[in-house]
Design a protein around this motif. Structure first.
Motif, short mmCIF file in Angstrom:
data_model
loop_
_atom_site.label_atom_id
_atom_site.label_comp_id
_atom_site.label_asym_id
_atom_site.label_seq_id
_atom_site.Cartn_x
_atom_site.Cartn_y
_atom_site.Cartn_z
N SER A 24 -47.01 14.60 -24.99
CA SER A 24 -47.59 14.68 -23.65
C SER A 24 -48.19 13.35 -23.19
N GLN A 25 -48.44 12.43 -24.11
CA GLN A 25 -49.00 11.12 -23.76
C GLN A 25 -47.92 10.06 -23.56
N CYS A 26 -46.67 10.38 -23.87
CA CYS A 26 -45.59 9.39 -23.80
C CYS A 26 -45.41 8.81 -22.41
N ASN A 27 -45.47 9.63 -21.38
CA ASN A 27 -45.25 9.12 -20.03
C ASN A 27 -46.26 8.04 -19.67
N ALA A 28 -47.53 8.28 -19.95
CA ALA A 28 -48.56 7.30 -19.62
C ALA A 28 -48.40 6.02 -20.44
N ARG A 29 -48.15 6.16 -21.74
CA ARG A 29 -48.01 4.97 -22.59
C ARG A 29 -46.77 4.16 -22.21
N CYS A 30 -45.66 4.86 -21.92
CA CYS A 30 -44.45 4.14 -21.53
C CYS A 30 -44.60 3.51 -20.15
N SER A 31 -45.32 4.16 -19.25
CA SER A 31 -45.58 3.57 -17.93
C SER A 31 -46.32 2.25 -18.07
N THR A 32 -47.31 2.23 -18.95
CA THR A 32 -48.05 0.99 -19.19
C THR A 32 -47.13 -0.06 -19.81
N HIS A 46 -35.50 -3.43 -15.18
CA HIS A 46 -35.86 -2.47 -14.15
C HIS A 46 -36.72 -1.36 -14.76
N TYR A 47 -37.76 -0.98 -14.06
CA TYR A 47 -38.71 0.03 -14.54
C TYR A 47 -38.03 1.32 -14.98
N PRO A 48 -37.13 1.93 -14.18
CA PRO A 48 -36.51 3.19 -14.63
C PRO A 48 -35.72 3.02 -15.93
N PHE A 49 -35.03 1.90 -16.08
CA PHE A 49 -34.28 1.66 -17.30
C PHE A 49 -35.22 1.58 -18.51
N CYS A 50 -36.31 0.88 -18.33
CA CYS A 50 -37.29 0.75 -19.41
C CYS A 50 -37.86 2.11 -19.78
N MET A 51 -38.20 2.91 -18.79
CA MET A 51 -38.75 4.25 -19.05
C MET A 51 -37.74 5.14 -19.76
N GLU A 52 -36.47 5.06 -19.35
CA GLU A 52 -35.42 5.85 -20.00
C GLU A 52 -35.26 5.47 -21.46
N SER A 53 -35.52 4.25 -21.79
CA SER A 53 -35.44 3.79 -23.18
C SER A 53 -36.71 4.13 -23.95
N CYS A 54 -37.83 3.96 -23.32
CA CYS A 54 -39.12 4.13 -23.99
C CYS A 54 -39.43 5.58 -24.32
N MET A 55 -39.14 6.50 -23.42
CA MET A 55 -39.53 7.90 -23.61
C MET A 55 -38.93 8.52 -24.88
N PRO A 56 -37.62 8.38 -25.13
CA PRO A 56 -37.09 8.95 -26.38
C PRO A 56 -37.68 8.28 -27.63
N CYS A 57 -37.90 6.98 -27.54
CA CYS A 57 -38.50 6.26 -28.66
C CYS A 57 -39.90 6.80 -28.95
N CYS A 58 -40.67 6.99 -27.91
CA CYS A 58 -42.03 7.51 -28.05
C CYS A 58 -42.03 8.91 -28.65
N LYS A 59 -41.16 9.77 -28.12
CA LYS A 59 -41.13 11.16 -28.60
C LYS A 59 -40.65 11.24 -30.04
N ASN A 60 -39.69 10.39 -30.42
CA ASN A 60 -39.19 10.41 -31.80
C ASN A 60 -40.18 9.80 -32.78
N CYS A 61 -40.86 8.75 -32.37
CA CYS A 61 -41.72 8.00 -33.28
C CYS A 61 -43.20 8.36 -33.18
N GLY A 62 -43.61 8.94 -32.07
CA GLY A 62 -45.03 9.24 -31.88
C GLY A 62 -45.86 7.98 -31.77
N CYS A 63 -45.27 6.94 -31.19
CA CYS A 63 -45.95 5.65 -31.13
C CYS A 63 -45.32 4.80 -30.04
#
Length: 103
Positions: free
Chosen positions: A42-50, A58-75
Motif C-alpha cells: 500500500s506504500q509503493c505508490n507514494a514511494r515510487c512517486s517520490t 518519462h514519469y509514467p514509464f518510471c512508475m510502471e517499472s518501479c511499482m512491480p519492483c516495490c511490490k516484489n521486493c518490499g523496498c
C-alpha cells in the motif's frame, strides 16, 4: 539520613534502567524506513512517486517499472536515483535484455 539517600540513589538507578529497557524494546520493534521489507504494497505508490518525481525518463514509464519492483521486493531506495544497494532485491532485478529493471 544515609538510608534515605541510598534509597533515592537506588530509585533513580532503577528508573534509568527501566527507561533504557523501554528504549531498547522500541528500537527493535520499528521497521526501517529503507531496506528490505521496509515498504508495504500500500506504500509503493507514494514511494515510487517520490523516486520518479525528478527522473530523466518519462514519469509514467518510471512508475510502471518501479511499482512491480516495490511490490516484489518490499523496498524502494531513497532519493530520486542511485542508492540501489540499500535494496538488494530492487538492485538485482533485470529486464529480459539484462538491463536494470528498477529505476
Amino acid at each position: 539520613m544515609a538510608t534515605g539517600c541510598n534509597s533515592m540513589v537506588k530509585f533513580v538507578g532503577l528508573l534509568l534502567l527501566a527507561l533504557f529497557a523501554i528504549s531498547v524494546i522500541e528500537s527493535t520493534q520499528t521497521t526501517p524506513y529503507y531496506g528490505p521489507g521496509s515498504v508495504t504494497p500500500s506504500q509503493c505508490n507514494a514511494r515510487c512517486s517520490t523516486r520518479c518525481s525528478k527522473t530523466k525518463h518519462h514519469y509514467p514509464f518510471c512508475m510502471e517499472s518501479c511499482m512491480p519492483c516495490c511490490k516484489n521486493c518490499g523496498c524502494v531506495p531513497p532519493g530520486f536515483s542511485g542508492n540501489k544497494p540499500v535494496c538488494p532485491c530492487y538492485n538485482s532485478m533485470k529486464t529480459h535484455r539484462g538491463t536494470p529493471k528498477c529505476p
